[in-house]
Design an enzyme around this catalytic site. Structure first.
Site, short mmCIF file in Angstrom:
data_model
loop_
_atom_site.label_atom_id
_atom_site.label_comp_id
_atom_site.label_asym_id
_atom_site.label_seq_id
_atom_site.Cartn_x
_atom_site.Cartn_y
_atom_site.Cartn_z
N CYS A 63 25.56 10.83 -6.54
CA CYS A 63 25.05 11.01 -5.18
C CYS A 63 26.13 10.71 -4.14
O CYS A 63 26.18 11.34 -3.08
CB CYS A 63 23.82 10.15 -4.94
SG CYS A 63 24.12 8.38 -5.12
N HIS A 113 21.72 4.08 -3.34
CA HIS A 113 21.78 5.55 -3.35
C HIS A 113 22.42 6.03 -2.05
O HIS A 113 22.24 5.41 -0.99
CB HIS A 113 20.37 6.11 -3.49
CG HIS A 113 20.29 7.60 -3.42
ND1 HIS A 113 20.75 8.41 -4.43
CD2 HIS A 113 19.79 8.43 -2.47
CE1 HIS A 113 20.55 9.68 -4.11
NE2 HIS A 113 19.96 9.72 -2.92
#
Length: 415
Positions: free
Chosen positions: A105, A360
């Site tokens: 990510c 994230h």
């Protein structure tokens, strides 16, 4: 010392990939193999009100096509990939996401920031294509170019960046490794610059991103001053001032970064003229700002126990920056170039969700052709509002929430 500029190489993980649900009070953390999200309404980076408008982005990533001479040479070589590049600049597809290849990510967010910057893609489209197949496989800018063209051709909502990822592994940027976005950005940028064989294009890339400063050290006894010119690709901005007090705005952080620092007691430096250690004044003067300005908010700090802590408190950042209104005259180099044009608009925000050891990344990016904001969350792309972007200011009472980590500003009047 403030003069010793460095970027923390602390590794910040992305969400895990085993299949399980973890109860986190009022919300649930879903760990999934393809697109991990923190389930709060509609998930990380894409508020519920914005996901309803998850329409294809008709943003144009069209740039001037490569020269006819290069196209003809590509066809003569019979290279199917290069032949397919002909006419792709005329395509006008919507924005495309990137599938998560394994804790990627962070990489996906940075790639979208590069690709949405038309000033960068203009350089990328003019690179000299490596001749040999093995050389092509190891060329980061070439593989980025192929991925960009694949994204523009795709009729799907996302593509797999496997060829670029395989290329990066050759240069020790592995899959399933937890990267810090600021560190990975510098690694990518250096790989791109060092592998562009056209020196003129490499110089253009340097000009596009590089910040130039003058470091100085002034003896408080005899006023002898030493100077050194240096440069950086990201400006590492503090969250606290010299007295460990919280800074309230991005403008405060910028002013603090260029504020001179008194070096006394054990921090005294050797004065060449006094020939002994003396109290000194150390600082930086801003010499030149690039067209694309990347600011790194130092939200991750180290404790004595080697434990990394995330600083989640709110630090508002504006849509527009004017350095002439932020810095004092003493904080500019006397020969600072184009100081009158140092006005910027916010272009992108790379945001981190979660804790320092578990999180994230996603990217909020403003289309340079439309002026609209979009959230790039791995394979998901959706339109968002400025209020959604402001949610990344941070919140000290919600440590799992999104906080801006990298801020990318674009000069208003590029030369």
């Amino acid at each position: 010392m403030k003069g010793a500029i460095s970027v923390s190489s602390a590794s910040l993980p992305c969400w895990g990939y085993s299949q399980m649900l973890v109860s986190l009070g009022p919300f649930v953390l879903l760990k999934s193999l393809c697109c991990p999200v923190l389930l709060m309404g509609q998930g990380i980076g894409c508020p519920e009100k914005s996901r309803k408008s998850e329409l294809a982005l008709n943003q144009s990533m069209r740039e001037e096509e490569d020269g006819e001479e290069r196209r003809e040479e590509a066809v003569e070589r019979g290279d199917q990939q290069l032949r397919a590049l002909r006419g792709v600049a005329d395509l006008n597809n919507g924005a495309i996401g990137l599938y998560n290849m394994g804790l990627s990510c962070c990489l996906n967010s940075l790639l979208q920031v590069f690709f949405m910057n038309t000033h960068f893609t203009m350089i990328l489209r003019r690179i000299r294509v490596p001749v040999g197949h093995a050389e092509q496989k190891e060329s980061v800018p070439y593989q980025m170019l192929l991925l960009l063209e694949q994204m523009q051709r795709s009729k799907q909502r996302a593509v797999y960046p496997q060829e670029l990822v395989l290329c990066l592994t050759v240069h020790n940027l592995k899959l399933f490794v937890q990267y810090d976005a600021a560190h990975l950005f510098l690694s990518l940028w250096n790989l791109i610059k060092n592998q562009i064989t056209d020196r003129q294009l490499a110089d253009r890339l340097t000009t596009l991103y590089t910040i130039w400063v003058q470091e100085y050290l002034v003896c408080q006894k005899c006023s002898f001053e030493t100077r050194r010119d240096s440069n950086m690709v990201t400006l590492p901005l503090p969250m606290f001032n010299a007295h460990s007090q919280r800074l309230k705005t991005l403008e405060d952080s910028l002013h603090c970064f260029f504020q001179p620092e008194q070096l006394t007691d054990n921090n005294m430096c050797l004065c060449e003229q006094c020939e002994r250690k003396t109290p000194s004044l150390q600082g930086m003067r801003l010499t030149c700002l690039p067209q694309t300005l990347t600011l790194h908010l130092k939200r991750f700090c180290y404790r004595k126990s080697s434990w990394t802590q995330k600083i989640s408190y709110s630090l508002p950042f504006p849509q527009s920056l004017d350095f002439n209104q932020i810095l004092t005259q003493e904080q500019f180099h006397p020969d600072a170039k184009e100081k009158a044009d140092w006005q910027y608009d916010l272009f992108g925000v790379v945001a981190h969700s979660g804790l320092a050891s578990f999180g994230h990344y996603c990217a909020y990016i403003r289309s340079l052709t439309e002026g609209r904001w979009y959230c790039f969350n791995d394979s998901s792309v959706c339109q968002v509002s400025w209020d959604d972007v402001k949610c990344t200011y941070g919140n000290s009472h919600f440590h799992w929430g999104e906080t801006a980590y990298l801020l990318v500003y674009m000069r208003k009047n590029p030369q």
